[in-house]
Design a protein around this motif. Structure first.
Motif, PDB file in Angstrom:
ATOM      1  N   UNK A  73       0.890  -1.408   0.108  1.00  0.00           N
ATOM      2  CA  UNK A  73      -0.163   0.151   0.017  1.00  0.00           C
ATOM      3  C   UNK A  73       0.966   1.219   0.095  1.00  0.00           C
ATOM      4  N   UNK A  74       0.337   2.185  -0.505  1.00  0.00           N
ATOM      5  CA  UNK A  74       1.188   3.483  -0.319  1.00  0.00           C
ATOM      6  C   UNK A  74       1.484   3.930   0.893  1.00  0.00           C
ATOM      7  N   UNK A  75       0.836   3.505   1.955  1.00  0.00           N
ATOM      8  CA  UNK A  75       1.309   3.764   3.084  1.00  0.00           C
ATOM      9  C   UNK A  75       2.670   3.023   3.722  1.00  0.00           C
ATOM     10  N   UNK A  76       2.769   1.693   3.058  1.00  0.00           N
ATOM     11  CA  UNK A  76       4.090   0.878   3.365  1.00  0.00           C
ATOM     12  C   UNK A  76       5.178   1.576   3.060  1.00  0.00           C
ATOM     13  N   UNK A  77       5.161   2.307   1.851  1.00  0.00           N
ATOM     14  CA  UNK A  77       6.367   2.970   1.566  1.00  0.00           C
ATOM     15  C   UNK A  77       6.752   4.145   2.302  1.00  0.00           C
ATOM     16  N   UNK A  78       5.721   4.956   2.640  1.00  0.00           N
ATOM     17  CA  UNK A  78       5.798   5.732   3.630  1.00  0.00           C
ATOM     18  C   UNK A  78       6.508   5.523   4.914  1.00  0.00           C
ATOM     19  N   UNK A  79       5.780   4.487   5.560  1.00  0.00           N
ATOM     20  CA  UNK A  79       6.524   3.997   6.864  1.00  0.00           C
ATOM     21  C   UNK A  79       8.055   3.565   6.734  1.00  0.00           C
ATOM     22  N   UNK A  80       8.064   2.820   5.793  1.00  0.00           N
ATOM     23  CA  UNK A  80       9.450   2.691   5.324  1.00  0.00           C
ATOM     24  C   UNK A  80      10.519   3.525   5.223  1.00  0.00           C
ATOM     25  N   UNK A  81      10.283   4.692   4.485  1.00  0.00           N
ATOM     26  CA  UNK A  81      10.841   5.839   4.562  1.00  0.00           C
ATOM     27  C   UNK A  81      11.056   6.501   5.658  1.00  0.00           C
ATOM     28  N   UNK A  82       9.875   6.600   6.712  1.00  0.00           N
ATOM     29  CA  UNK A  82       9.966   6.987   7.987  1.00  0.00           C
ATOM     30  C   UNK A  82      11.114   6.386   8.780  1.00  0.00           C
ATOM     31  N   UNK A  83      10.965   5.207   8.772  1.00  0.00           N
ATOM     32  CA  UNK A  83      11.807   4.234   9.457  1.00  0.00           C
ATOM     33  C   UNK A  83      13.208   4.566   9.215  1.00  0.00           C
ATOM     34  N   UNK A  84      13.427   4.504   7.789  1.00  0.00           N
ATOM     35  CA  UNK A  84      14.858   4.856   7.439  1.00  0.00           C
ATOM     36  C   UNK A  84      15.370   6.193   7.889  1.00  0.00           C
ATOM     37  N   UNK A  85      14.353   7.384   7.742  1.00  0.00           N
ATOM     38  CA  UNK A  85      14.754   8.531   8.351  1.00  0.00           C
ATOM     39  C   UNK A  85      15.161   8.674   9.679  1.00  0.00           C
ATOM     40  N   UNK A  86      14.367   7.881  10.462  1.00  0.00           N
ATOM     41  CA  UNK A  86      14.558   7.891  12.015  1.00  0.00           C
ATOM     42  C   UNK A  86      15.937   7.349  12.192  1.00  0.00           C
ATOM     43  N   UNK A  87      16.241   6.243  11.363  1.00  0.00           N
ATOM     44  CA  UNK A  87      17.499   5.413  11.766  1.00  0.00           C
ATOM     45  C   UNK A  87      18.631   6.299  11.376  1.00  0.00           C
ATOM     46  N   UNK A  88      18.608   7.278  10.280  1.00  0.00           N
ATOM     47  CA  UNK A  88      19.502   8.059   9.735  1.00  0.00           C
ATOM     48  C   UNK A  88      19.788   9.047  10.883  1.00  0.00           C
ATOM     49  N   UNK A  89      18.787   9.578  11.423  1.00  0.00           N
ATOM     50  CA  UNK A  89      18.747  10.863  12.302  1.00  0.00           C
ATOM     51  C   UNK A  89      19.356  10.202  13.636  1.00  0.00           C
ATOM     52  N   UNK A  90      19.020   9.091  14.129  1.00  0.00           N
ATOM     53  CA  UNK A  90      19.665   8.474  15.114  1.00  0.00           C
ATOM     54  C   UNK A  90      21.212   8.253  15.141  1.00  0.00           C
ATOM     55  N   UNK A  91      21.815   7.791  13.764  1.00  0.00           N
ATOM     56  CA  UNK A  91      22.989   7.766  13.457  1.00  0.00           C
ATOM     57  C   UNK A  91      23.706   8.929  13.558  1.00  0.00           C
ATOM     58  N   UNK A  92      23.106   9.985  12.916  1.00  0.00           N
ATOM     59  CA  UNK A  92      23.571  11.376  12.894  1.00  0.00           C
ATOM     60  C   UNK A  92      23.705  11.888  14.394  1.00  0.00           C
ATOM     61  N   UNK A  93      22.943  11.726  15.050  1.00  0.00           N
ATOM     62  CA  UNK A  93      23.094  12.122  16.648  1.00  0.00           C
ATOM     63  C   UNK A  93      24.063  11.516  17.235  1.00  0.00           C
ATOM     64  N   UNK A  94      24.218  10.200  16.989  1.00  0.00           N
ATOM     65  CA  UNK A  94      25.301   9.391  17.510  1.00  0.00           C
ATOM     66  C   UNK A  94      26.518   9.635  17.216  1.00  0.00           C
ATOM     67  N   UNK A  95      26.888  10.213  15.755  1.00  0.00           N
ATOM     68  CA  UNK A  95      28.056  10.548  15.119  1.00  0.00           C
ATOM     69  C   UNK A  95      28.298  12.004  15.879  1.00  0.00           C
ATOM     70  N   UNK A  96      27.308  12.698  15.968  1.00  0.00           N
ATOM     71  CA  UNK A  96      27.815  14.290  16.535  1.00  0.00           C
ATOM     72  C   UNK A  96      28.242  13.979  17.900  1.00  0.00           C
ATOM     73  N   UNK A  97      27.712  13.233  18.943  1.00  0.00           N
ATOM     74  CA  UNK A  97      28.052  13.078  20.197  1.00  0.00           C
ATOM     75  C   UNK A  97      29.568  12.685  20.207  1.00  0.00           C
ATOM     76  N   UNK A  98      29.829  11.658  19.359  1.00  0.00           N
ATOM     77  CA  UNK A  98      31.142  10.930  19.226  1.00  0.00           C
ATOM     78  C   UNK A  98      32.110  11.873  18.779  1.00  0.00           C
TER      79      UNK A  98
END
Length: 218
Positions: A73-98
């Motif tokens: 469903x269209x929402x499936x792709x949206x959810x996947x993109x949100x998950x990817x975005x959240x992971x990237x944001x988390x990785x970015x924050x971790x990298x900034x802290x390091x």
């Protein structure tokens, strides 16, 4: 007439996803293989394309009875993109802290090591001392074979003297044998002796008596 260019993998994925989004229905693989050519995706490649979408969580599948159904469903792709975005944001924050931690560590290590004339002078002196130490160490190694302490220790050990005499005897015995059997090669043999260090100064030493050896054992 130029040959028509085939679809890339990304284009095939978009075409197959559009089938799901337009119908919002469930499909068997054989149904998708029939619908794929209508979108420009040959039936032989539909299975592989669908599998890449499943691997990326853009298409879901489930086994119902003996059949496997696929849907998206269209929402499936949206959810996947949100998950990817959240992971990237988390990785970015971790990298900034390091990064901040590493900067702090770097600054802490620099304290007391600031460039100054005094520091440069001390480092230069240290380098000179290390160089002199290496020179003396190399020079000492050249005299290792003539170390008086080592020679005295060997002289005081009757066993060492006895073994040394044994080998000296063998050397002179071999020298005499060569002289008797190869008189015509006298000059070549003398040259060989010189290279091996067997010169006129190469002489016997006093052999320790058996009594002294026995007393040492006691």
């Amino acid at each position: 007439m130029s040959k028509k260019r085939g679809l890339s993998l990304d284009e095939k994925r978009e075409k197959m996803l559009q089938i799901f989004y337009d119908s919002q229905d469930f499909f068997l693989l054989k149904e998708l293989e029939k619908m794929g050519p209508k979108k420009g995706v040959i039936s032989q490649s539909v299975k592989d394309v669908i599998q890449t979408l499943v691997d990326d969580d853009l298409v879901l599948k489930d086994k119902i009875g003996s059949s496997i159904y696929f849907w998206s469903l269209p929402s499936t792709a949206g959810n996947q993109l949100r998950n990817v975005s959240q992971k990237l944001e988390s990785d970015l924050q971790t990298s900034k802290k390091r990064y901040v931690e590493l900067v702090d560590q770097c600054n802490a290590l620099k304290k007391g090591r600031e460039d100054s004339d005094e520091r440069e002078e001390v480092l230069s002196e240290l380098k000179s001392v290390e160089l002199k130490h290496k020179e003396l160490k190399d020079e000492l190694a050249q005299y290792a074979d003539n170390d008086p302490a080592a020679f005295d220790a060997m002289s005081e050990d009757p066993y060492s003297s006895f073994v040394l005499v044994y080998y000296l005897y063998n050397v002179f015995t071999l020298k005499q044998w060569c002289a008797n059997n190869f008189p015509q090669a006298k000059e070549q043999l003398e040259s060989l002796y010189q290279e091996a260090g067997v010169t006129d100064e190469f002489d016997y030493i006093e052999v320790p008596s058996l009594a002294s050896l026995a007393s040492t054992d006691d």
